[in-house]
Design a protein around this motif. Structure first.
Motif, PDB file in Angstrom:
ATOM      1  N   PHE A 179      24.479 -21.473  18.554  1.00 61.85           N
ATOM      2  CA  PHE A 179      23.195 -21.713  17.265  1.00 61.85           C
ATOM      3  C   PHE A 179      23.273 -21.112  16.354  1.00 61.85           C
ATOM      4  O   PHE A 179      24.403 -20.750  16.457  1.00 61.85           O
ATOM      5  CB  PHE A 179      21.963 -21.679  17.729  1.00 61.85           C
ATOM      6  N   THR A 180      22.887 -21.520  15.452  1.00 62.43           N
ATOM      7  CA  THR A 180      22.380 -20.595  14.087  1.00 62.43           C
ATOM      8  C   THR A 180      21.963 -19.779  13.767  1.00 62.43           C
ATOM      9  O   THR A 180      20.961 -20.544  13.929  1.00 62.43           O
ATOM     10  CB  THR A 180      23.219 -21.733  12.963  1.00 62.43           C
ATOM     11  N   MET A 181      22.301 -18.512  13.288  1.00 60.29           N
ATOM     12  CA  MET A 181      20.859 -17.964  12.552  1.00 60.29           C
ATOM     13  C   MET A 181      21.311 -18.191  11.433  1.00 60.29           C
ATOM     14  O   MET A 181      21.818 -17.419   9.973  1.00 60.29           O
ATOM     15  CB  MET A 181      21.156 -16.671  13.037  1.00 60.29           C
ATOM     16  N   TRP A 182      19.888 -17.614  10.988  1.00 56.69           N
ATOM     17  CA  TRP A 182      19.035 -17.986   9.388  1.00 56.69           C
ATOM     18  C   TRP A 182      18.666 -16.414   8.860  1.00 56.69           C
ATOM     19  O   TRP A 182      18.551 -15.893   9.146  1.00 56.69           O
ATOM     20  CB  TRP A 182      18.937 -18.569   9.145  1.00 56.69           C
ATOM     21  N   ALA A 183      19.411 -16.426   7.760  1.00 58.50           N
ATOM     22  CA  ALA A 183      18.700 -14.469   7.793  1.00 58.50           C
ATOM     23  C   ALA A 183      17.803 -15.740   6.404  1.00 58.50           C
ATOM     24  O   ALA A 183      18.277 -16.285   5.700  1.00 58.50           O
ATOM     25  CB  ALA A 183      20.017 -13.924   6.411  1.00 58.50           C
ATOM     26  N   MET A 184      16.534 -14.967   5.979  1.00 56.65           N
ATOM     27  CA  MET A 184      15.428 -15.671   5.122  1.00 56.65           C
ATOM     28  C   MET A 184      15.056 -14.432   4.605  1.00 56.65           C
ATOM     29  O   MET A 184      14.518 -13.474   4.604  1.00 56.65           O
ATOM     30  CB  MET A 184      14.822 -16.893   5.934  1.00 56.65           C
ATOM     31  N   MET A 185      14.408 -14.873   3.042  1.00 60.12           N
ATOM     32  CA  MET A 185      13.755 -14.053   2.562  1.00 60.12           C
ATOM     33  C   MET A 185      13.079 -15.019   1.861  1.00 60.12           C
ATOM     34  O   MET A 185      12.517 -16.023   1.046  1.00 60.12           O
ATOM     35  CB  MET A 185      15.470 -13.668   1.660  1.00 60.12           C
ATOM     36  N   ARG A 186      11.561 -13.605   1.661  1.00 61.32           N
ATOM     37  CA  ARG A 186      10.139 -14.312   0.425  1.00 61.32           C
ATOM     38  C   ARG A 186      10.396 -12.732  -0.376  1.00 61.32           C
ATOM     39  O   ARG A 186      10.344 -11.457  -0.008  1.00 61.32           O
ATOM     40  CB  ARG A 186       9.225 -14.781   1.745  1.00 61.32           C
ATOM     41  N   GLU A 187       9.969 -13.229  -1.620  1.00 58.44           N
ATOM     42  CA  GLU A 187      10.008 -12.428  -2.342  1.00 58.44           C
ATOM     43  C   GLU A 187       8.105 -11.816  -2.870  1.00 58.44           C
ATOM     44  O   GLU A 187       7.236 -12.422  -2.440  1.00 58.44           O
ATOM     45  CB  GLU A 187      10.406 -12.415  -3.944  1.00 58.44           C
ATOM     46  N   LEU A 188       7.709 -10.399  -2.443  1.00 53.68           N
ATOM     47  CA  LEU A 188       6.829 -10.324  -2.473  1.00 53.68           C
ATOM     48  C   LEU A 188       6.310  -9.125  -3.672  1.00 53.68           C
ATOM     49  O   LEU A 188       6.747  -8.647  -3.828  1.00 53.68           O
ATOM     50  CB  LEU A 188       6.406  -8.918  -0.915  1.00 53.68           C
ATOM     51  N   SER A 189       5.716  -9.463  -4.268  1.00 54.19           N
ATOM     52  CA  SER A 189       5.165  -8.743  -4.809  1.00 54.19           C
ATOM     53  C   SER A 189       3.372  -8.111  -5.681  1.00 54.19           C
ATOM     54  O   SER A 189       2.519  -8.923  -4.721  1.00 54.19           O
ATOM     55  CB  SER A 189       4.748  -9.656  -6.990  1.00 54.19           C
ATOM     56  N   ALA A 190       2.656  -7.076  -6.106  1.00 55.27           N
ATOM     57  CA  ALA A 190       1.785  -6.929  -6.378  1.00 55.27           C
ATOM     58  C   ALA A 190       1.001  -7.358  -7.080  1.00 55.27           C
ATOM     59  O   ALA A 190       0.152  -7.236  -7.368  1.00 55.27           O
ATOM     60  CB  ALA A 190       2.029  -5.470  -6.893  1.00 55.27           C
ATOM     61  N   VAL A 191       1.453  -8.633  -8.104  1.00 58.03           N
ATOM     62  CA  VAL A 191       0.628  -8.889  -8.906  1.00 58.03           C
ATOM     63  C   VAL A 191      -0.026 -10.445  -7.515  1.00 58.03           C
ATOM     64  O   VAL A 191       0.779 -10.970  -7.570  1.00 58.03           O
ATOM     65  CB  VAL A 191       1.706  -9.733 -10.339  1.00 58.03           C
ATOM     66  N   ARG A 195       1.111  -1.499  -0.448  1.00 60.57           N
ATOM     67  CA  ARG A 195       0.284   0.003   0.267  1.00 60.57           C
ATOM     68  C   ARG A 195       1.279   1.052  -0.146  1.00 60.57           C
ATOM     69  O   ARG A 195       0.430   2.079  -0.852  1.00 60.57           O
ATOM     70  CB  ARG A 195      -1.039  -0.169   1.198  1.00 60.57           C
ATOM     71  N   ARG A 196       1.755   1.399   0.262  1.00 62.09           N
ATOM     72  CA  ARG A 196       2.661   2.697   0.716  1.00 62.09           C
ATOM     73  C   ARG A 196       3.658   2.733  -0.489  1.00 62.09           C
ATOM     74  O   ARG A 196       3.635   3.926  -1.249  1.00 62.09           O
ATOM     75  CB  ARG A 196       3.570   2.392   2.104  1.00 62.09           C
ATOM     76  N   HIS A 197       3.872   1.382  -0.481  1.00 59.08           N
ATOM     77  CA  HIS A 197       4.791   1.139  -2.610  1.00 59.08           C
ATOM     78  C   HIS A 197       3.841   2.466  -3.719  1.00 59.08           C
ATOM     79  O   HIS A 197       3.941   3.286  -4.674  1.00 59.08           O
ATOM     80  CB  HIS A 197       5.427   0.102  -2.558  1.00 59.08           C
ATOM     81  N   ASP A 252       7.942   1.627  -8.108  1.00 60.30           N
ATOM     82  CA  ASP A 252       7.683   0.744  -9.152  1.00 60.30           C
ATOM     83  C   ASP A 252       7.850  -0.511  -8.495  1.00 60.30           C
ATOM     84  O   ASP A 252       8.622  -0.754  -7.812  1.00 60.30           O
ATOM     85  CB  ASP A 252       9.127   0.834  -9.925  1.00 60.30           C
ATOM     86  N   LEU A 253       6.658  -1.661  -8.981  1.00 57.22           N
ATOM     87  CA  LEU A 253       6.719  -2.874  -8.440  1.00 57.22           C
ATOM     88  C   LEU A 253       6.655  -3.778  -9.084  1.00 57.22           C
ATOM     89  O   LEU A 253       6.280  -4.813  -9.163  1.00 57.22           O
ATOM     90  CB  LEU A 253       5.064  -2.316  -7.868  1.00 57.22           C
ATOM     91  N   SER A 254       7.196  -3.519 -10.282  1.00 61.50           N
ATOM     92  CA  SER A 254       7.145  -4.495 -11.056  1.00 61.50           C
ATOM     93  C   SER A 254       8.673  -5.850 -10.534  1.00 61.50           C
ATOM     94  O   SER A 254       8.388  -6.844 -11.546  1.00 61.50           O
ATOM     95  CB  SER A 254       7.704  -3.826 -13.026  1.00 61.50           C
ATOM     96  N   SER A 255       9.711  -5.098  -9.705  1.00 60.68           N
ATOM     97  CA  SER A 255      10.202  -6.742  -8.958  1.00 60.68           C
ATOM     98  C   SER A 255       9.603  -6.002  -8.112  1.00 60.68           C
ATOM     99  O   SER A 255       9.582  -5.672  -7.137  1.00 60.68           O
ATOM    100  CB  SER A 255      11.833  -6.215  -9.285  1.00 60.68           C
ATOM    101  N   PRO A 256       9.753  -7.623  -7.533  1.00 63.29           N
ATOM    102  CA  PRO A 256       9.538  -8.437  -6.220  1.00 63.29           C
ATOM    103  C   PRO A 256       9.879  -7.753  -4.998  1.00 63.29           C
ATOM    104  O   PRO A 256      11.313  -7.123  -5.447  1.00 63.29           O
ATOM    105  CB  PRO A 256       9.331  -9.946  -6.050  1.00 63.29           C
ATOM    106  N   LEU A 257       9.951  -7.150  -4.147  1.00 58.52           N
ATOM    107  CA  LEU A 257      10.202  -6.554  -3.218  1.00 58.52           C
ATOM    108  C   LEU A 257      10.934  -7.724  -1.859  1.00 58.52           C
ATOM    109  O   LEU A 257      10.430  -8.364  -1.843  1.00 58.52           O
ATOM    110  CB  LEU A 257       8.971  -5.844  -2.052  1.00 58.52           C
ATOM    111  N   ARG A 258      11.494  -7.622  -1.498  1.00 55.86           N
ATOM    112  CA  ARG A 258      12.389  -9.220  -0.766  1.00 55.86           C
ATOM    113  C   ARG A 258      11.812  -8.827   0.715  1.00 55.86           C
ATOM    114  O   ARG A 258      12.952  -7.584   1.416  1.00 55.86           O
ATOM    115  CB  ARG A 258      14.484  -9.025  -1.009  1.00 55.86           C
TER     116      ARG A 258
END
Length: 223
Positions: free
Chosen positions: A211-223, A159-161, A167-173
């Protein structure tokens, strides 16, 4: 259980009558060990003061809060999730998407030809999902509250974007930092993939062991 979710800018949090309840709920949630693989101190404190969350999120951050109450009774905070700008320290070890050490795979391929081995690297992202918490009472678990909170955060980002004409043509990470042994499996099921790992010593995040810390990612798209 009927509840509603509302999104608050970081600057509005301290004006809410339930802010102390939210702080207490977050700390209670973070003191619960969800698995037997890694233990945390029983005095682990995520937020030391009511102002901590707002300050951590910064001017552009926001928080989604799950609330129970119809105005005739005291409002109860039963969950929260926040978003802030992702800041990376560049000290991650590369991994496969399911969290295996990519160095091990690379080492096997290069052991005989002297090629360079993978080193620490940055994990690029746009926003960080932070301080996802539910009350430790089992009646709040397994009801999809966390999922609804994360969705509310993602919808607010889009909504903010859109309002700002970005530009929302590329997914947000969307990024998240988790203890692999504690909640890593949960976030894999939520569609996040592992993009880096770090070994953290006992004492980090209030843990009683390495312990092991993970950096995790999910792509967010407007489509």
């Amino acid at each position: 259980m009927a509840f509603h979710i509302k999104v608050y800018a970081s600057s509005d949090l301290l004006n809410q009558p339930w802010i102390s309840d939210l702080t207490h709920m977050v700390n209670a949630s973070y003191r619960v060990s969800h698995t037997v693989k890694i233990k945390f101190t029983t005095t682990k404190t995520r937020l030391h003061a009511d102002s901590d969350l707002s300050e951590e999120l910064g001017a552009d951050g926001f928080t989604a809060v799950a609330l129970v109450g119809d105005g005739k009774q005291k409002t109860e905070v039963i969950g929260t999730a926040s978003m802030k700008k992702w800041k990376d320290d560049g000290l991650w070890m590369p991994t496969t998407k399911d969290g295996h050490d990519a160095n091990s795979v690379e080492n096997e391929d290069t052991a005989n030809n002297g090629d360079h081995m993978l080193g620490r690297h940055a994990c690029s992202g746009d926003y960080e999902l932070a301080v996802v918490a539910l009350p430790p009472d089992p009646k709040y678990r397994g009801r999809g509250i966390a999922g609804h909170l994360v969705k509310a955060c993602e919808e607010e980002i889009l909504r903010r974007h859109q309002i700002n004409g970005k530009d929302l043509s590329s997914p947000l990470r969307i990024m998240i930092r988790v203890a692999k042994e504690d909640t890593g499996a949960y976030w894999l099921k939520q569609g996040f993939t592992v993009v880096g790992s770090q070994k953290c010593p006992a004492g980090f995040w209030g843990s009683l062991e390495e312990f092991t810390m993970w950096a995790m990612m999910r792509e967010l798209s407007a489509v």
